[in-house]
Design an enzyme around this catalytic site. Structure first.
Site, PDB file in Angstrom:
ATOM      1  CG  ASP A   9      -1.603   1.163   1.522  1.00 46.99           C
ATOM      2  OD1 ASP A   9      -2.458   1.497   0.486  1.00 46.99           O
ATOM      3  OD2 ASP A   9      -1.603   1.669   2.527  1.00 46.99           O
ATOM      4  CG  ASP A  11      -1.633   7.381   0.630  1.00 44.82           C
ATOM      5  OD1 ASP A  11      -0.804   8.330   0.324  1.00 44.82           O
ATOM      6  OD2 ASP A  11      -2.809   7.359  -0.275  1.00 44.82           O
ATOM      7  CB  SER A 114      -2.103   2.724  -3.641  1.00 43.39           C
ATOM      8  OG  SER A 114      -2.536   4.148  -3.347  1.00 43.39           O
ATOM      9  CE  LYS A 145      -5.894  -0.882  -0.810  1.00 44.02           C
ATOM     10  NZ  LYS A 145      -4.669  -0.086  -0.436  1.00 44.02           N
ATOM     11  CD  GLU A 169      -3.672  -1.593   3.144  1.00 41.21           C
ATOM     12  OE1 GLU A 169      -3.509  -0.740   3.818  1.00 41.21           O
ATOM     13  OE2 GLU A 169      -4.038  -1.344   1.867  1.00 41.21           O
TER      14      GLU A 169
HETATM   15  C1  BG6 Z   1      -5.795   5.872   0.343  1.00 40.57           C
HETATM   16  C2  BG6 Z   1      -5.745   6.467   1.465  1.00 40.57           C
HETATM   17  O1  BG6 Z   1      -4.523   5.238   0.199  1.00 40.57           O
HETATM   18  O2  BG6 Z   1      -6.097   6.498  -0.970  1.00 40.57           O
HETATM   19  C3  BG6 Z   1      -7.208   7.329   1.716  1.00 40.57           C
HETATM   20  O3  BG6 Z   1      -5.351   5.804   2.567  1.00 40.57           O
HETATM   21  C4  BG6 Z   1      -7.457   8.035   0.267  1.00 40.57           C
HETATM   22  O4  BG6 Z   1      -7.097   8.074   2.803  1.00 40.57           O
HETATM   23  C5  BG6 Z   1      -7.386   7.049  -0.695  1.00 40.57           C
HETATM   24  O5  BG6 Z   1      -8.811   8.656   0.388  1.00 40.57           O
HETATM   25  C6  BG6 Z   1      -7.472   7.803  -2.234  1.00 40.57           C
HETATM   26  O6  BG6 Z   1      -6.451   8.851  -2.320  1.00 40.57           O
HETATM   27  P1  BG6 Z   1      -6.549  10.062  -3.239  1.00 40.57           P
HETATM   28  O7  BG6 Z   1      -5.050  10.294  -3.411  1.00 40.57           O
HETATM   29  O8  BG6 Z   1      -6.954   9.419  -4.713  1.00 40.57           O
HETATM   30  O9  BG6 Z   1      -7.588  11.093  -3.007  1.00 40.57           O
HETATM   31 MG    MG Z   2      -2.653   3.217   3.610  1.00 36.54          MG
END
Ligand code: BG6
Ligand code: MG
Length: 218
Positions: A9, A11, A114, A145, A169
């Site tokens: 993953d 973030d 991700s 997810k 994760e």
């Molecule tokens: C995930 C994060 O990786 O990505 C979430 O944990 C986030 O918090 C999701 O909402 C979507 O990310 P983005 O960058 O497309 O807004």
């Molecule tokens: Mg994450």
């Protein structure tokens, strides 16, 4: 030779961006007139942008038009992009490069899995993109997810069977997705929050070469 596919993953696992997502959602909630706590934020980790805003509006008890919904999504992402604009390698979480390097040296296929639509620019910014054989992100999946789609797609792009893959994760939803995909799930974070994972480590510093070798051989 034993081989496993490793799916990371982004973030909160590779980079410390979970705090920026939280800040941006919190500001949005405050502007709409309600609070949003770090504890509530645990349920947002790993969750897609659209699902996150729906959840936030539920917390605040707000009903808004589709137009306003779309506008809020844009402004949240704009604020998030301002935060990540400043990012550099210093925001890579501890020992992530050590683990990536070791797996690469051992010839293990590596994927990103991700929900984020901002994944590629972030990996480029922190200069880790070259470790990844494939990137599956929010631009390529339709089911968020805890649906296992993102990880199953990662496995197939690595040409690996799902049960030969390992997922790192930080989110409850992501651990559930990995478990549903029949993969080995490794939580990065708090063992109480991530109790459904097969293994949990506070961070990559706690992951030894011995542990990785056992996973590869297992
Ligand atoms: C995930 C994060 O990786 O990505 C979430 O944990 C986030 O918090 C999701 O909402 C979507 O990310 P983005 O960058 O497309 O807004
Ligand atoms: Mg994450």
């Amino acid at each position: 030779m034993n081989k496993k596919g490793f799916i990371f993953d982004l973030d909160g696992v590779i980079v410390d961006t979970a705090k920026y997502h939280y800040l941006a959602w919190k500001n949005l909630a405050n502007n709409l007139g309600f609070e949003f706590t770090e504890e509530q934020n645990e349920l947002f980790k790993g969750v897609s942008r659209i699902a996150s805003l729906k959840l936030l509006l539920e917390i605040g008890g707000k009903t808004i038009s589709q137009e306003e919904f779309d506008q809020l999504l844009i402004s949240k992402n704009d604020e998030y992009l301002e935060y990540i604009e400043q990012m550099d390698e210093s925001e890579i979480l501890p020992d992530v490069p050590r683990v990536l390097q070791y797996l690469k040296q051992q010839g293990m296929p590596i994927a990103l899995g991700s929900a984020s639509k901002n994944a590629t620019p972030i990996l480029e910014k922190v200069k880790l993109i070259s470790y990844f054989d494939t990137i599956v992100d929010g631009n390529g999946v339709t089911k968020a997810k805890p649906d296992p789609e993102v990880f199953l797609l990662g496995a197939s792009q690595l040409d690996m069977a799902a049960d030969q893959c390992v997922v790192f994760e930080d989110s409850i939803a992501g651990i559930q997705a990995a478990n549903k995909a029949n993969m080995i799930s490794i939580g990065i974070g708090d063992p109480e929050v991530l109790h459904e994972a097969d293994y949990v480590f506070a961070n990559f510093t706690d992951i030894s070469i011995q542990f990785l070798n056992n996973i590869i051989a297992g």
